[in-house]
Design an enzyme around this catalytic site. Structure first.
Site, PDB file in Angstrom:
ATOM      1  N   LYS A 276      -8.600  50.264  12.105  1.00  0.00           N
ATOM      2  CA  LYS A 276      -7.437  49.709  11.430  1.00  0.00           C
ATOM      3  C   LYS A 276      -7.792  49.363   9.979  1.00  0.00           C
ATOM      4  CE  LYS A 276      -5.593  47.409  15.581  1.00  0.00           C
ATOM      5  NZ  LYS A 276      -4.301  48.103  15.681  1.00  0.00           N
ATOM      6  N   ASP A 288      -4.341  40.676  20.788  1.00  0.00           N
ATOM      7  CA  ASP A 288      -4.011  41.909  21.494  1.00  0.00           C
ATOM      8  C   ASP A 288      -4.208  41.787  23.003  1.00  0.00           C
ATOM      9  OD1 ASP A 288      -2.873  44.381  21.071  1.00  0.00           O
ATOM     10  OD2 ASP A 288      -4.775  45.443  20.933  1.00  0.00           O
ATOM     11  N   ASP A 347      -6.965  54.033  18.589  1.00  0.00           N
ATOM     12  CA  ASP A 347      -6.178  52.823  18.397  1.00  0.00           C
ATOM     13  C   ASP A 347      -4.957  52.795  19.313  1.00  0.00           C
ATOM     14  OD1 ASP A 347      -5.718  50.325  17.280  1.00  0.00           O
ATOM     15  OD2 ASP A 347      -4.527  51.123  15.619  1.00  0.00           O
ATOM     16  N   GLU A 349      -5.193  52.408  22.487  1.00  0.00           N
ATOM     17  CA  GLU A 349      -6.088  52.082  23.591  1.00  0.00           C
ATOM     18  C   GLU A 349      -5.432  51.275  24.697  1.00  0.00           C
ATOM     19  OE1 GLU A 349      -5.569  48.318  21.970  1.00  0.00           O
ATOM     20  OE2 GLU A 349      -5.840  50.201  20.916  1.00  0.00           O
ATOM     21  N   ARG A 351      -2.626  51.604  26.296  1.00  0.00           N
ATOM     22  CA  ARG A 351      -2.102  52.436  27.390  1.00  0.00           C
ATOM     23  C   ARG A 351      -3.220  52.988  28.265  1.00  0.00           C
ATOM     24  NH1 ARG A 351       0.666  56.169  22.988  1.00  0.00           N
ATOM     25  NH2 ARG A 351       0.628  54.102  22.038  1.00  0.00           N
TER      26      ARG A 351
END
Length: 516
Positions: A276, A288, A347, A349, A351
């Site tokens: 990121k 997150d 990124d 990740e 799922r």
């Protein structure tokens, strides 16, 4: 003792204020709240005239509050509730927050509940939620508290309403407690609160709250074939873990409806190899794991609320870091159940870790599966920072999620689970890719997740927007919001298994989706 060991990630849980209901004048309160309806003649039990209050700018409109000093008792905070005939739980939750803000310097609060055309149980529940949520502050890393810690809240009610009010006080306190716990978890810095610490916290809460807790480390995850969670963890020095929580109701356990919850628990998301940018968003990526935090918060209060639904929760916890061992773009992971996934963006990740849990949950054939995650920036851009996106394959289940969202005022909007975009996820080398094209990214993510639920009724809640707030507003705090904890609690309390022939959401009603 290491700093990580000494750190308390759940201070709100460990120092809860006393919440009670009384009839008559409360004792020991530092401030007393009095309701004022718009157009009312006086503040109830306060003897303050509308003329005097109006001269000071208080007309009884919702979200107004005015502090009035007294010589013979604690100061009064007169709080507005709007027109009495229009008062609902939404208004009262904000009224409680307005009172709490006006009494911010006091540790012991009392307020008189308004007598309005609404059951006293609901009145007290909403007021308690508003007060407790508004007074939140995350302080374990401060030398001095950011605000005056709340020690006690007393709600004053008429004698005939006491029984219902006490039920409401319990509900309000427990629902608020679920959210405060979720806020604490998401606010904890990732260097002090990793996947292992999440497991330790879950075990502690499980013991206190009557939950079964199983923790699966790297070795067990390899045996289970959880290639998604292991693949995301590949670049980290901290081991991953899957935390399985089990709540079984005290009554009618054998015939209870069964709900599975799956939460994204990325303790810190650097983006992995798809790093990121170093901006303000990157700095919030400790949040997150808000989906997993919401589930842990919700499940921690189910027994106290005598929830009739059997609930199993899967918290998929790891950080997502770049290193020489990290998963690379183009790598193929083998998920639980054998499906292979080509990783086109590390990124994307969330799922990947959730897919393993969805497959495991489906193997136990619950009546429904609901997942929750800070999943896509696309959902944030579509719905903004206050509204969650809801997807699903079964309309009655989606409707239950939207109903729960309305009841707790955690706004959600249904987005289409449109299979016309499924070909975008096709891979040249694996069963599926973890990314689609540049557009419809939130739908792509939801379509990916649906591949792992084995056709069972399922709904997906994307909280990328409302998990974090840049400003404080009423009972919504600045920072990690704990969004989803009360929504999931309410969903579990009211859950009804969808009929086997329940209406599918796929590819129909794209222009007719319901909203909340």
């Amino acid at each position: 003792m290491s700093r990580r060991t000494a750190f308390d990630p759940i201070p709100s849980w460990n120092s809860r204020p006393d919440v009670s209901v009384v009839v008559g004048e409360p004792e020991g309160a530092g401030v007393l709240g009095m309701p004022l309806a718009e157009g009312g003649e006086r503040a109830e039990a306060g003897g303050l005239s509308v003329r005097a209050l109006g001269a000071a700018g208080l007309t009884g409109k919702a979200r107004q509050a005015l502090t009035v000093p007294r010589e013979d008792g604690p100061p009064l905070v007169v709080y507005g509730i709007g027109p009495a005939s229009a008062v609902d739980c939404y208004v009262l939750r904000h009224a409680g927050a307005s009172f709490a803000a006006a009494a911010a310097g006091h540790a012991r609060l009392a307020l008189v509940a308004p007598e309005v055309p609404l059951g006293m149980e609901d009145v007290v529940q909403a007021l308690v939620e508003g007060v407790l949520l508004a007074r939140y502050s995350f302080d374990p890393l401060r030398r001095e508290p950011g605000s005056t810690p709340l020690q006690a809240l007393v709600v004053v009610v008429p004698p005939e309403a006491r029984e219902g009010a006490e039920r409401g006080a319990v509900k309000g306190a427990e629902l608020a407690r679920a959210t405060l716990l979720a806020r604490d978890l998401a606010s904890s810095p990732p260097s002090l609160f990793n996947a292992e610490a999440m497991a330790i916290t879950a075990r502690l809460l499980g013991t206190q709250c009557g939950l079964g807790v199983e923790v699966f480390g790297a070795q067990e995850l390899r045996a289970l074939g959880c290639g998604g969670l292991l693949g995301v963890n590949a670049g980290s020095t901290d081991e991953p873990c899957m935390i399985k929580l089990t709540y079984v109701p005290d009554r009618a356990a054998g015939s209870a409806p069964r709900l599975a919850l799956v939460g994204k628990g990325i303790m810190y998301d650097s983006g992995g190899i798809s790093l990121k940018p170093s901006d303000s968003v990157h700095a919030t990526m400790k949040n997150d794991m808000s989906g997993a935090g919401a589930i842990l918060g919700a499940m921690s209060v189910l027994r106290a609320l005598d929830c009739p639904t059997a609930v199993t929760g899967y918290l998929m916890c790891t950080d997502n870091m770049p290193s020489g061992s990290a998963t690379k773009l183009g790598d193929v992971l083998t998920m639980r159940g054998g499906m292979t996934v080509e990783v086109l963006n590390t990124d994307a990740e969330g799922r990947l870790v959730m897919a393993d849990a969805l497959a495991l949950a489906a193997e136990e054939t619950p009546d429904a599966i609901v997942d929750i995650a800070t999943l896509t920036g696309a959902c944030l851009r579509a719905l903004g920072p206050e509204v969650a996106g809801v997807f699903g394959n079964t309309q009655p289940l989606v409707d239950q999620v939207l109903h729960a969202a309305r009841e707790v005022d955690e706004p959600a909007w249904q987005l289409p689970q449109s299979s016309r975009y499924r070909p975008d996820l096709d891979s040249d080398v694996a069963d599926i890719a973890n990314m689609g094209g540049a557009n419809a990214a939130a739908i792509h993510a939801s379509l990916f997740l649906e591949e792992f639920v084995a056709g069972l009724p399922w709904a997906h809640i994307d909280i990328a927007g409302p998990a974090q707030s840049d400003t404080a507003s009423s009972w919504r705090n600045k920072g990690c919001t704990g969004f989803g904890a009360r929504l999931l609690t309410r969903l579990a309390l009211d859950f009804e298994p969808p009929a086997k022939d329940a209406t599918s959401t796929s590819d129909h009603g794209v222009s007719e989706v319901t909203s909340s």
